[in-house]
Motif scaffolding. Sequence first.
Motif, PDB file in Angstrom:
ATOM      1  N   LEU A   1       9.766  -7.200  -0.663  1.00 44.30           N
ATOM      2  CA  LEU A   1       8.386  -6.732  -0.141  1.00 44.30           C
ATOM      3  C   LEU A   1       7.534  -7.674  -0.519  1.00 44.30           C
ATOM      4  O   LEU A   1       7.044  -8.244   0.422  1.00 44.30           O
TER       5      LEU A   1
ATOM      6  N   PRO B   1       1.087  -1.036  -0.091  1.00 50.05           N
ATOM      7  CA  PRO B   1       0.083  -0.008  -0.126  1.00 50.05           C
ATOM      8  C   PRO B   1       0.969   1.462  -0.130  1.00 50.05           C
ATOM      9  O   PRO B   1       1.293   1.316   0.923  1.00 50.05           O
ATOM     10  N   LEU B   2       0.411   2.512  -0.786  1.00 50.96           N
ATOM     11  CA  LEU B   2       1.323   3.581  -0.531  1.00 50.96           C
ATOM     12  C   LEU B   2       0.698   4.643   0.016  1.00 50.96           C
ATOM     13  O   LEU B   2      -0.751   3.913   0.407  1.00 50.96           O
TER      14      LEU B   2
ATOM     15  N   LYS C   1      -0.121   5.953   7.629  1.00 47.00           N
ATOM     16  CA  LYS C   1       1.299   4.436   7.109  1.00 47.00           C
ATOM     17  C   LYS C   1       0.920   4.216   5.991  1.00 47.00           C
ATOM     18  O   LYS C   1       0.476   5.083   4.744  1.00 47.00           O
ATOM     19  N   GLY C   2       2.133   4.028   5.199  1.00 42.37           N
ATOM     20  CA  GLY C   2       1.628   3.148   3.947  1.00 42.37           C
ATOM     21  C   GLY C   2       3.310   3.488   3.187  1.00 42.37           C
ATOM     22  O   GLY C   2       4.282   4.364   3.609  1.00 42.37           O
ATOM     23  N   LEU C   3       3.729   2.691   1.979  1.00 45.86           N
ATOM     24  CA  LEU C   3       4.863   3.638   1.391  1.00 45.86           C
ATOM     25  C   LEU C   3       4.788   5.303   1.066  1.00 45.86           C
ATOM     26  O   LEU C   3       4.002   5.216   0.831  1.00 45.86           O
TER      27      LEU C   3
ATOM     28  N   VAL D   1       5.646  -2.411   5.660  1.00 49.46           N
ATOM     29  CA  VAL D   1       5.885  -1.929   4.346  1.00 49.46           C
ATOM     30  C   VAL D   1       7.064  -0.426   4.867  1.00 49.46           C
ATOM     31  O   VAL D   1       6.625   0.160   5.340  1.00 49.46           O
ATOM     32  N   GLY D   2       8.165  -0.164   3.610  1.00 53.34           N
ATOM     33  CA  GLY D   2       9.219   0.649   4.133  1.00 53.34           C
ATOM     34  C   GLY D   2      10.040   0.091   2.892  1.00 53.34           C
ATOM     35  O   GLY D   2      10.810  -0.948   2.704  1.00 53.34           O
ATOM     36  N   LEU D   3      10.934   1.255   2.627  1.00 54.91           N
ATOM     37  CA  LEU D   3      11.740   1.332   1.358  1.00 54.91           C
ATOM     38  C   LEU D   3      13.024   1.720   2.074  1.00 54.91           C
ATOM     39  O   LEU D   3      12.421   2.429   2.712  1.00 54.91           O
TER      40      LEU D   3
ATOM     41  N   LEU E   1      -4.622   5.018   8.709  1.00 56.85           N
ATOM     42  CA  LEU E   1      -4.053   4.072   8.062  1.00 56.85           C
ATOM     43  C   LEU E   1      -3.617   4.959   6.419  1.00 56.85           C
ATOM     44  O   LEU E   1      -2.258   3.893   6.472  1.00 56.85           O
TER      45      LEU E   1
ATOM     46  N   HIS F   1       0.172  -1.881   5.697  1.00 60.29           N
ATOM     47  CA  HIS F   1       0.500  -0.169   5.423  1.00 60.29           C
ATOM     48  C   HIS F   1       1.350  -0.081   7.277  1.00 60.29           C
ATOM     49  O   HIS F   1       1.682   0.794   6.875  1.00 60.29           O
ATOM     50  N   SER F   2       1.095  -1.080   8.043  1.00 62.68           N
ATOM     51  CA  SER F   2       2.465  -0.724   9.388  1.00 62.68           C
ATOM     52  C   SER F   2       3.797  -1.589   9.652  1.00 62.68           C
ATOM     53  O   SER F   2       4.404  -1.265   9.905  1.00 62.68           O
TER      54      SER F   2
END
Lengths: 250, 123
Positions: A104, A76-77, B32-34, A243-245, B28, A240-241
């Motif tokens: 990911l 999710p973005l 949060k999220g990318l 993910v990270g790049l 949410l 959502h909580s």
Amino acid sequence: MSAATALYLYGVTWADAARPQAGAGVHEESVEAVPYRQLAGLTSAVESTKVPAKRRDLLRHAEVLGTALVHGTVLPLRFGVVFENSTTLVEDFLSPRYAELVQLLRKFEGRVELSVKAYFREEAILAEVVHANPRIARLREATRAASDTSTYPLRVELGERVAAELQERTLRDRQVLLDRLSRLAVDVQVDQEPIEHQVLGASFLVDRERVAAFDDAMNKLAQEQAPRMHFKYLGPLAPHSFVGLSAEAG
Amino acid sequence: MAIATHGTASNYLQRAPSPSGLADVVELILDKGLVIDAYVRIAVIGIELITIDARIVIASVDTYLRFAEAVNRLDLTQTEAAGLKELRDGGGNGDGKAKGMAEGAKDALSGDGDRQKERAERG
């Protein structure tokens, strides 16, 4: 969508799991997949990068991701990421980040996020505190009749002691809830912000096949704690909580 | 958001499939999220109007006075057995009604009318 000048991005999924969603996106635009090798960006053409975000669009962003999650794993973005067009989406994001995004998606394969919040019921938890702490009970009796300046120092002391008891119970009960739920999860993110009466705010990353077991654990907790706590339980969500790049500057 | 039912133990608390309240959605997908820093973000006009009504606990005299007042308002004749009951049989009478339709912790402040029903069932 001849007027479209930008491309809104909801998330990234496997190309073979990407499905269009007619009219489901922000500003009631359709959701289309922009594929790149094994990946696909879930996108909507939008008229401008300056469009206002309305309540409805926030909900739609979440709904699009929820629908995508039914068909497969999705990254999710955050709300509001826009590219110029599908070419820049591929050239500036999907291609340079390809290996990382694939990694990911593999990491979150078959896993979903479940969000849990628990709150003390004010009346019940305060009654507990009064019964458990004789000093608080006495201060309460001493300040009940008159809330004027004569009892001001006592009322401050009463409140301070109540706050300390609440804090202690929050930490203790939070740990109990976490102990019960964490063993069913792959990962957990706990919200550390001290929200009044919130015992726990946490997101759990859970294997899909363990969601039913998590439901059972939640049901049991909700039942046991019903007189003194109530819960919000949300999911399955895209992660959502979690993910990270790398080198993310956001 | 959870909607508890007047049901059995196996269906006491229902999992909500997607966020329905604005506060949950904001938390949410705005927090949060990318994030892809290099790219345009939509001008989120209107977001600043959204206030999540979750009161942050701050150690202050105001907070203490508020707690003191809340404790003084308590009717302990109604809530006396709550602590014991919780340990003894854990309810099971539908008392888990999440008042969660309101945002944040506000609902937790809205009191608990369910206690009376519980007492009634205890007889």
